[in-house]
Structure formats: C-alpha cells, structure tokens
Write an enzyme that holds these catalytic residues in place. Structure first.
Site, PDB file in Angstrom:
ATOM      1  N   ASN A 198       0.868  -1.180   0.000  1.00  9.46           N
ATOM      2  CA  ASN A 198       0.000   0.000   0.000  1.00  9.46           C
ATOM      3  C   ASN A 198       0.908   1.235   0.000  1.00  9.46           C
ATOM      4  O   ASN A 198       2.140   1.102  -0.008  1.00  9.46           O
ATOM      5  CB  ASN A 198      -0.977  -0.023   1.190  1.00  9.46           C
ATOM      6  CG  ASN A 198      -0.268  -0.115   2.535  1.00  9.46           C
ATOM      7  OD1 ASN A 198       0.834   0.402   2.713  1.00  9.46           O
ATOM      8  ND2 ASN A 198      -0.891  -0.781   3.492  1.00  9.46           N
ATOM      9  N   GLU A 201       3.432   1.397   2.929  1.00  9.97           N
ATOM     10  CA  GLU A 201       4.528   0.424   2.787  1.00  9.97           C
ATOM     11  C   GLU A 201       5.508   0.863   1.701  1.00  9.97           C
ATOM     12  O   GLU A 201       6.722   0.681   1.844  1.00  9.97           O
ATOM     13  CB  GLU A 201       3.954  -0.965   2.482  1.00  9.97           C
ATOM     14  CG  GLU A 201       3.287  -1.604   3.691  1.00  9.97           C
ATOM     15  CD  GLU A 201       2.301  -2.716   3.360  1.00  9.97           C
ATOM     16  OE1 GLU A 201       1.886  -3.408   4.309  1.00  9.97           O
ATOM     17  OE2 GLU A 201       1.932  -2.889   2.183  1.00  9.97           O
ATOM     18  N   ASP A 268      -5.503  -8.247   2.072  1.00  3.52           N
ATOM     19  CA  ASP A 268      -5.602  -9.709   1.923  1.00  3.52           C
ATOM     20  C   ASP A 268      -6.580 -10.069   0.810  1.00  3.52           C
ATOM     21  O   ASP A 268      -6.346 -10.986   0.026  1.00  3.52           O
ATOM     22  CB  ASP A 268      -6.097 -10.355   3.230  1.00  3.52           C
ATOM     23  CG  ASP A 268      -5.126 -10.184   4.392  1.00  3.52           C
ATOM     24  OD1 ASP A 268      -3.929  -9.996   4.129  1.00  3.52           O
ATOM     25  OD2 ASP A 268      -5.568 -10.242   5.555  1.00  3.52           O
TER      26      ASP A 268
END
Length: 316
Positions: A198, A201, A268
């Site tokens: 994302n 990150e 996820d």
C-alpha cells in the site's frame, strides 16, 4: 467484463505466511468508567476469524478457489482453534507447531466502533530442522498449485532464506509469485512476479513520504523495482484505487467503493482475488479490475472480512 464465466473452482493457490487469529468482542457502550476516562464496553458477542495469511486463504476459499495454507501456530488453544476454523472453511493446511504462541489480534468493538486492539504475539524463530521440514512440505505441494502467495506480516516466518528459496522454487516451475510485503528488507523479494504494497509500505521502503498521486506513485515504484530487482508492483491506494507499475506503461484504476467502513483485511482480499484471477488465466488488467471491485466490497464491512463469488459477480 464477462462475469457469467467468473468461476474460480479450478484456481489453486498455495499461501505461505504469518497466520493469526482475529478475535472480535462486540458490545455496547453506555457509560464511562469511574476508574479512568475510558468507555465501559458491555460485551454481547464474541467471534473468531482467520487473520493474516489465513485470511488470504479464507478469501480464496470463500470465492470458490482451492487454497493450501502453510505457516506456523503455537502449541496452544488458539492454534487448535485456527486449525478448526480452517477445516470448517474447507481450507487445506500444512501448519507446523512451535513453542512460540499463536499470534492473536483481539478487537473490542463498542457500538459499531473499534475501541481498542490487543495483540498477543512473539517473533517466530524457526529451528533449522523446522525450516527444512517446512521447505520440504511446500516444495512437495507446489507443483500441484498455480500460484504462490507469500503473505509477510513481519512476524518472523518469512526470513530472507525462506523467501529466496520459495521464489526460486516457484520460478523453476514457471509459477507466478505474489508477495504481500512488510518491513524494510525487500531484497528478499527479488525474482518475485508481483509485490503488492500500500502507499504507506511504499513510503517505508523508499524512505520518504510518497504522496498518493499517479506521478509520485510511479516514481517511487520504479525506484523500488530497480533497487530490489523486482518485475512489477501493484500499489493499493485506498480512495485512489490501485496502480500497476512495471517496465510497460503504468496502469491506474480508480477505486470502486463509495464508502469505507474498515480497511482491515482489504489488502488480503486484493491479494487473494488477484492470485485467483491469475490462476484461472486472466490477464493482469482484468485481474486488477476484479481485485479492485473485491476490495471495494470488503471495505464496507466491519473487521477482517471476506466476500463471496456471488457478491463479486453482482458487483461486476
């Protein structure tokens, strides 16, 4: 996109990563504690859900695919509970048991709002014997699966050694590897097909705050690809959708969700949907579009949520 043919039944995905159990305590808040300025939550319902890499596997199973979940749990009640839930959800598992406790994230929710999260966790350290056992189990199963997903939550299982080994094994078999990354060492992801950070990150790995614009994302992603010998990044950008950066022209897809309740577990869902789409032979653009719609559905749900193939079909 033709959604009548959206059938994931043949998609087989092997997931290796940090498994955890998500506990939810749902209740009502009607007063403030006399002991401290904190709300008193009167718990009315308790729930356990699969978290971390196990949530990726759960998303794949709920979409009708065939996951195999590999990881480590503690020799404790929560480890048994995690295996029991996996079995109930038709998720095949290859789980080693270690002396480290099973990772748990407990969320206390009062009147539909998360009040606090309590984490029980320790760093996973594998003995050489366990590492070899895990490698052998994974290598034995990998030929049967279409895609390898490495779900790195930074809890210690995805060491540089294990990660390098898994990517090499997948590459030998011409299997695509999708990585959900964590931490500052992305050298260990070299050789993977796709890494899915994302924006936060991505910022962490380039060492400066990346603004959520197409241009800034492209620039930072190219730096990371070059520095870590990667093929491509798929950057999930919350309200700005997602971007695929590789040596081809960048692809930017706008978000599909009008309202966002809770982003926990959305990454996820993206990885799970993307891996299943690629497993059944979709191209990257179709796979991204489908994963983007899937993420738009789960962020409207509270907590670590999953979606079904029916929900996805009706949204498509």
């Amino acid at each position: 996109m033709e959604n009548k043919n959206l059938n994931f039944a043949t998609g087989k995905v092997l997931i290796v990563g940090d498994v955890m159990l998500d506990k939810y305590y749902w209740g009502k808040v009607e007063r403030i504690s006399p002991e401290a300025p904190v709300p008193i939550v009167n718990i009315q319902k308790e729930e356990s859900r699969l978290g971390g890499a196990a949530n990726v596997a759960n998303n794949i199973a709920c979409l009708g695919g065939q996951p195999l979940l590999c990881g480590i749990t503690g020799r404790d009640f929560y480890g048994k509970e995690l295996e029991h839930i996996s079995k109930e959800k038709n998720i095949k598992t290859l789980l080693l048991h270690s002396d480290c406790p099973t990772t748990i994230k407990a969320r206390i929710i009062g009147s539909k709002q998360q009040i606090v999260r309590i984490d029980y966790e320790g760093k996973t350290t594998l003995s050489n014997e366990d590492q070899k056992l895990l490698k052998d189990k994974i290598t034995g199963s990998l030929p049967e699966y279409d895609i390898l997903v490495i779900s790195d939550y930074g809890k210690g299982l995805i060491s540089e050694d294990l990660c390098n080994y898994l990517i090499q094994e997948a590459n030998k078999l011409n299997k695509k590897t999708i990585i959900d990354p964590k931490g500052k060492n992305w050298e260990k992801y070299s050789g993977a097909t796709l890494v899915t950070p994302n924006v936060k990150e991505l910022s962490d790995i380039v060492g400066y705050t990346v603004s959520n614009t197409d241009q800034a994302i492209e620039k930072a992603a190219q730096e990371v690809i070059k520095a870590n010998r990667l093929s491509a990044l798929l950057v999930t950008r919350s309200e700005q959708g997602m971007s695929y950066i590789s040596n081809m022209l960048p692809i930017h897809i706008p978000t599909h969700s009008e309202e966002v309740f809770d982003v926990s577990g959305a990454g996820d869902t993206v990885v799970a949907t993307l891996s299943l789409c690629l497993a059944i032979g979709m191209d990257i653009v179709q796979a991204m579009q489908t994963a983007n719609i899937a993420a738009g559905i789960v962020v409207k749900k509270i907590g670590t949520a999953v979606l079904t193939a029916e929900e996805l079909k009706s949204s498509l």
